[in-house]
Design a protein around this motif. Structure first.
Motif, PDB file in Angstrom:
ATOM      1  N   PHE A  96       0.813  -1.200   0.064  1.00  0.00           N
ATOM      2  CA  PHE A  96      -0.142  -0.239  -0.059  1.00  0.00           C
ATOM      3  C   PHE A  96       0.730   1.270  -0.304  1.00  0.00           C
ATOM      4  CE2 PHE A  96      -3.054   3.251   2.311  1.00  0.00           C
ATOM      5  CZ  PHE A  96      -3.813   3.194   1.286  1.00  0.00           C
ATOM      6  N   THR A  97       1.807   1.161   0.774  1.00  0.00           N
ATOM      7  CA  THR A  97       2.992   2.180   0.796  1.00  0.00           C
ATOM      8  C   THR A  97       3.618   2.465  -0.284  1.00  0.00           C
ATOM      9  OG1 THR A  97       3.595   1.968   3.217  1.00  0.00           O
ATOM     10  CG2 THR A  97       4.641   3.399   2.413  1.00  0.00           C
ATOM     11  N   LEU A  98       4.507   1.454  -1.009  1.00  0.00           N
ATOM     12  CA  LEU A  98       4.487   2.267  -2.206  1.00  0.00           C
ATOM     13  C   LEU A  98       3.891   2.190  -3.569  1.00  0.00           C
ATOM     14  CD1 LEU A  98       7.504  -0.994  -1.534  1.00  0.00           C
ATOM     15  CD2 LEU A  98       7.473   1.085  -2.140  1.00  0.00           C
ATOM     16  N   ALA A  99       2.471   1.702  -3.308  1.00  0.00           N
ATOM     17  CA  ALA A  99       1.406   2.270  -4.835  1.00  0.00           C
ATOM     18  C   ALA A  99       0.870   3.842  -4.462  1.00  0.00           C
ATOM     19  CB  ALA A  99       0.409   1.348  -4.277  1.00  0.00           C
ATOM     20  N   SER A 100       0.924   4.354  -2.854  1.00  0.00           N
ATOM     21  CA  SER A 100       0.680   5.442  -3.009  1.00  0.00           C
ATOM     22  C   SER A 100       1.306   6.209  -3.474  1.00  0.00           C
ATOM     23  CB  SER A 100       0.242   5.453  -1.267  1.00  0.00           C
ATOM     24  OG  SER A 100      -0.551   4.877  -0.706  1.00  0.00           O
ATOM     25  N   LEU A 101       3.098   5.875  -3.292  1.00  0.00           N
ATOM     26  CA  LEU A 101       3.904   6.424  -3.811  1.00  0.00           C
ATOM     27  C   LEU A 101       4.129   6.894  -5.475  1.00  0.00           C
ATOM     28  CD1 LEU A 101       6.388   8.409  -3.868  1.00  0.00           C
ATOM     29  CD2 LEU A 101       7.402   6.234  -3.765  1.00  0.00           C
ATOM     30  N   ALA A 102       3.493   5.411  -5.909  1.00  0.00           N
ATOM     31  CA  ALA A 102       3.621   5.608  -7.104  1.00  0.00           C
ATOM     32  C   ALA A 102       2.367   5.992  -7.504  1.00  0.00           C
ATOM     33  CB  ALA A 102       2.852   3.785  -7.996  1.00  0.00           C
ATOM     34  N   CYS A 103       0.961   6.186  -6.561  1.00  0.00           N
ATOM     35  CA  CYS A 103       0.288   7.493  -7.412  1.00  0.00           C
ATOM     36  C   CYS A 103      -0.111   8.665  -7.540  1.00  0.00           C
ATOM     37  CB  CYS A 103      -1.141   6.797  -6.104  1.00  0.00           C
ATOM     38  SG  CYS A 103      -2.067   5.413  -6.307  1.00  0.00           S
ATOM     39  N   ALA A 104       1.143   9.049  -6.623  1.00  0.00           N
ATOM     40  CA  ALA A 104       1.627  10.150  -6.126  1.00  0.00           C
ATOM     41  C   ALA A 104       2.657  11.100  -7.600  1.00  0.00           C
ATOM     42  CB  ALA A 104       2.173  10.264  -4.834  1.00  0.00           C
ATOM     43  N   LEU A 105       3.122  10.441  -7.572  1.00  0.00           N
ATOM     44  CA  LEU A 105       4.329  10.186  -9.580  1.00  0.00           C
ATOM     45  C   LEU A 105       3.532  10.156 -10.171  1.00  0.00           C
ATOM     46  CD1 LEU A 105       7.559   8.675  -7.582  1.00  0.00           C
ATOM     47  CD2 LEU A 105       6.489  10.790  -8.149  1.00  0.00           C
ATOM     48  N   SER A 106       2.320   9.241 -10.886  1.00  0.00           N
ATOM     49  CA  SER A 106       1.521   9.709 -11.941  1.00  0.00           C
ATOM     50  C   SER A 106       1.191  10.853 -12.324  1.00  0.00           C
ATOM     51  CB  SER A 106      -0.298   8.823 -11.598  1.00  0.00           C
ATOM     52  OG  SER A 106       0.115   7.654 -10.959  1.00  0.00           O
ATOM     53  N   LEU A 113      -4.909   5.045 -12.806  1.00  0.00           N
ATOM     54  CA  LEU A 113      -6.038   3.423 -12.210  1.00  0.00           C
ATOM     55  C   LEU A 113      -5.095   2.324 -12.317  1.00  0.00           C
ATOM     56  CD1 LEU A 113      -8.196   3.992 -14.976  1.00  0.00           C
ATOM     57  CD2 LEU A 113      -8.796   4.550 -12.010  1.00  0.00           C
ATOM     58  N   ALA A 114      -3.891   2.265 -12.528  1.00  0.00           N
ATOM     59  CA  ALA A 114      -2.940   1.101 -12.339  1.00  0.00           C
ATOM     60  C   ALA A 114      -2.282   1.004 -10.772  1.00  0.00           C
ATOM     61  CB  ALA A 114      -1.749   0.594 -13.670  1.00  0.00           C
ATOM     62  N   SER A 115      -1.810   2.381 -10.986  1.00  0.00           N
ATOM     63  CA  SER A 115      -1.350   2.543  -8.535  1.00  0.00           C
ATOM     64  C   SER A 115      -2.635   2.237  -8.371  1.00  0.00           C
ATOM     65  CB  SER A 115      -0.567   3.571  -9.503  1.00  0.00           C
ATOM     66  OG  SER A 115       0.340   3.953 -10.044  1.00  0.00           O
ATOM     67  N   ARG A 116      -3.316   2.501  -8.397  1.00  0.00           N
ATOM     68  CA  ARG A 116      -4.710   2.231  -7.587  1.00  0.00           C
ATOM     69  C   ARG A 116      -5.141   0.977  -7.163  1.00  0.00           C
ATOM     70  NH1 ARG A 116      -6.561   5.760  -4.022  1.00  0.00           N
ATOM     71  NH2 ARG A 116      -8.991   5.587  -4.683  1.00  0.00           N
ATOM     72  N   MET A 117      -4.964   0.330  -8.329  1.00  0.00           N
ATOM     73  CA  MET A 117      -5.350  -1.131  -8.386  1.00  0.00           C
ATOM     74  C   MET A 117      -4.241  -1.968  -7.297  1.00  0.00           C
ATOM     75  SD  MET A 117      -5.539  -2.263 -12.414  1.00  0.00           S
ATOM     76  CE  MET A 117      -5.815  -4.141 -12.143  1.00  0.00           C
ATOM     77  N   VAL A 118      -3.427  -1.105  -7.492  1.00  0.00           N
ATOM     78  CA  VAL A 118      -1.937  -1.872  -6.675  1.00  0.00           C
ATOM     79  C   VAL A 118      -2.485  -1.643  -5.057  1.00  0.00           C
ATOM     80  CG1 VAL A 118       0.478  -2.502  -5.760  1.00  0.00           C
ATOM     81  CG2 VAL A 118      -0.780  -1.899  -8.152  1.00  0.00           C
ATOM     82  N   GLN A 119      -2.996  -0.244  -5.024  1.00  0.00           N
ATOM     83  CA  GLN A 119      -3.088  -0.031  -3.781  1.00  0.00           C
ATOM     84  C   GLN A 119      -4.358  -0.606  -3.111  1.00  0.00           C
ATOM     85  OE1 GLN A 119      -4.087   4.016  -3.749  1.00  0.00           O
ATOM     86  NE2 GLN A 119      -3.043   5.011  -2.230  1.00  0.00           N
ATOM     87  N   GLY A 120      -5.557  -1.075  -3.721  1.00  0.00           N
ATOM     88  CA  GLY A 120      -6.517  -1.825  -3.397  1.00  0.00           C
ATOM     89  C   GLY A 120      -6.418  -2.962  -3.254  1.00  0.00           C
ATOM     90  N   LEU A 121      -5.232  -3.522  -3.561  1.00  0.00           N
ATOM     91  CA  LEU A 121      -4.809  -4.910  -3.216  1.00  0.00           C
ATOM     92  C   LEU A 121      -4.059  -4.505  -1.669  1.00  0.00           C
ATOM     93  CD1 LEU A 121      -2.524  -6.739  -6.943  1.00  0.00           C
ATOM     94  CD2 LEU A 121      -4.761  -7.244  -5.469  1.00  0.00           C
ATOM     95  N   GLY A 122      -3.086  -3.590  -1.111  1.00  0.00           N
ATOM     96  CA  GLY A 122      -3.006  -3.964  -0.361  1.00  0.00           C
ATOM     97  C   GLY A 122      -3.857  -3.987   0.910  1.00  0.00           C
ATOM     98  N   ALA A 123      -4.385  -2.392   0.882  1.00  0.00           N
ATOM     99  CA  ALA A 123      -5.744  -2.390   1.704  1.00  0.00           C
ATOM    100  C   ALA A 123      -6.366  -3.323   1.761  1.00  0.00           C
ATOM    101  CB  ALA A 123      -6.744  -0.950   0.598  1.00  0.00           C
ATOM    102  N   ALA A 124      -7.473  -4.384   0.696  1.00  0.00           N
ATOM    103  CA  ALA A 124      -7.648  -5.765   1.356  1.00  0.00           C
ATOM    104  C   ALA A 124      -7.159  -6.800   2.038  1.00  0.00           C
ATOM    105  CB  ALA A 124      -8.117  -5.941   0.081  1.00  0.00           C
TER     106      ALA A 124
END
Length: 461
Positions: A96-106, A113-124
């Motif tokens: 989740f933390t790494l995906a949050s960084l990817a979202c911020a750099l999008s 959207l791809a980064s948000r998908m990975v974020q969703g996996l970490g959250a789940a």
């Protein structure tokens, strides 16, 4: 609050100091995962403009996160038994933390959207086992209070997301909606490595076919709703809907025959559990749709700024914080179905008042309506969660936690998809979405009143 960390000689669970750190890890992880489902809602009009996309497509920045979370919660809950809950939680927190960084750099909608998908996996991974982690952290005498606090954190995170998002947009640009998670996530990771209790792996097999079927079942249904907003009942909608229903039938067939099922279907034989799960999903559909649709109404319809729209949401979390703990304590003394029914009644009044809100309404007109929703939802949620978790056998409590998290996230995803469908049809259809929300709460209230004798009989026994 302090009594949660008092240690007695007969206590099971963790000692007081380690218990405090472990609880902080769960609170931080849960807050980040839940807040991120709603913190973006207030920014959707801004993101649509800055990324040069339609409003209906911008909704998928929220929806893809909720969709991935909802479709993988059951799988992660089952996986935790095989690899250990602490390993899964730490792994989910890191992803989740790494995906949050990817979202911020999008710099494009596709990358976001791809980064948000990975974020969703970490959250789940975190949300699927959060409630069951309390069983190994807290002694049995404090388990009810700990679960109540966890439910309050989830409810507060959902309600406070729009207000926090508006505040961040007022002070900084939209990438900071995601970048704020990075230092918090790193801090939580350091604490998790120190404080979370270690568990041995259990023997058994992971139900891969069941996991795959559950993911396709959930994602296919929500995708069908999104396609409905881009035209009539064409193949683009009917095909994913048919696939979803087919996977549902296969999933039930698989769970009845699997040696280690993803979800033991026996828990659904308890009517109190099943009804509480349905009520929870209906309520979250209404809340999820409101939290996505109202920002568009406030900003696009009324011409308010993001910070003004966020401030109008503030009464919801504030009211929830005041009523939630009080309702939880009442549910320990009285029939929780009566308490949750009262909350649904108040929530329905609030939703009806929002549905009748005009575009020329003053701030005062909006604030009392939003506050009424927060009061009702705060009174409803904790007693309903207590009824749901407490109605199943102890050995199935972890599975019940996974179902609770699934119906919550699935309900939010359905509510978000419904708003996307309405926006694609017409911006003026937002009022219709609010009326649909009201209908969901009416059904939930009717079911809640119907179950009151069931809970009363159980308490009498």
């Amino acid at each position: 609050m302090s009594r949660l960390f008092e240690t007695r000689p007969e206590d099971d669970g963790l000692p007081g100091p380690q218990r405090r750190l472990a609880m902080l890890v769960l609170v931080l992880g849960t807050l980040m995962a839940v807040l991120d489902g709603g913190i973006v809602n207030i920014a959707l009009p801004t993101l649509a403009r800055e990324l040069d996309i339609s409003e209906s497509r911008a909704v998928w920045i929220t929806n893809i996160y909720q969709l991935v979370s909802a479709s993988t919660l059951l799988a992660f809950a089952a996986l935790s038994r095989l690899i250990g809950r602490h390993r899964l939680y730490i792994g989910g927190l890191g992803v989740f933390t790494l995906a949050s960084l990817a979202c911020a750099l999008s710099n494009s909608i596709e990358w976001l959207l791809a980064s948000r998908m990975v974020q969703g996996l970490g959250a789940a991974a975190m949300l699927s086992i959060g409630p069951s982690m309390y069983r190994v952290i807290f002694p049995s005498r404090l388990l009810g209070s700990a679960i109540g606090l966890g439910a309050l954190v989830v409810a507060f995170g959902i309600a406070f997301g729009p207000s926090l998002g508006g505040g961040i947009l007022y002070l900084a640009s939209w990438p900071w909606l995601f970048a704020i998670n990075v230092p918090i996530g790193i801090t939580a990771l350091v604490l998790a490595l120190q404080a979370l209790p270690r568990e041995a792996r259990e023997a058994g097999r992971f139900d891969w076919p069941g996991a795959l079927l559950s993911m396709v079942m959930v994602s296919g249904f929500v995708f069908a709703l999104d396609r409905a907003g881009h035209g009539n009942a064409s193949t683009a909608m009917l095909l994913p809907l048919a696939v979803s229903l087919g996977c549902l039938a296969l999933f039930v067939w698989r769970q009845r025959r699997a040696i280690s099922p993803l979800v033991p279907l026996v828990i659904f034989r308890e009517p109190r559990f099943s009804v509480a799960a349905i009520i929870s999903m209906l309520a979250f559909i209404a809340q999820g749709a409101s939290f996505v649709g109202l920002p568009f109404l406030f900003q696009s319809g009324m011409g308010l700024s993001p910070i003004a729209a966020a401030l109008l949401f503030t009464p919801w979390p504030m009211a929830l914080m005041l009523t939630g703990p009080f309702a939880g304590r009442l549910a320990d003394r009285f029939n929780p179905t009566l308490i949750s029914s009262l909350g649904l009644s108040i929530f329905l009044l609030g939703m009806l008042s929002l549905a009748m809100l005009g575009e020329a309404a003053s701030a005062t007109d909006i604030v009392w309506r939003v506050a009424l929703c927060g009061i009702g939802y705060g009174i409803f949620q904790a007693p309903n969660n207590r009824e749901m978790i407490g109605s199943v056998a102890l050995e199935h409590s972890a599975n019940a936690s996974g179902v609770l998290a699934s119906v919550r996230t699935f309900g939010q995803a359905l509510g978000t998809a419904m708003v996307g469908m309405m926006l694609a049809l017409s911006a003026g259809s937002l009022s219709l979405a609010l009326w649909v929300c009201c209908a969901c709460v009416v059904v939930a209230l009717m079911l809640s009143l119907w179950r009151v004798p069931l809970a009363r009989g159980d308490r009498a026994a």
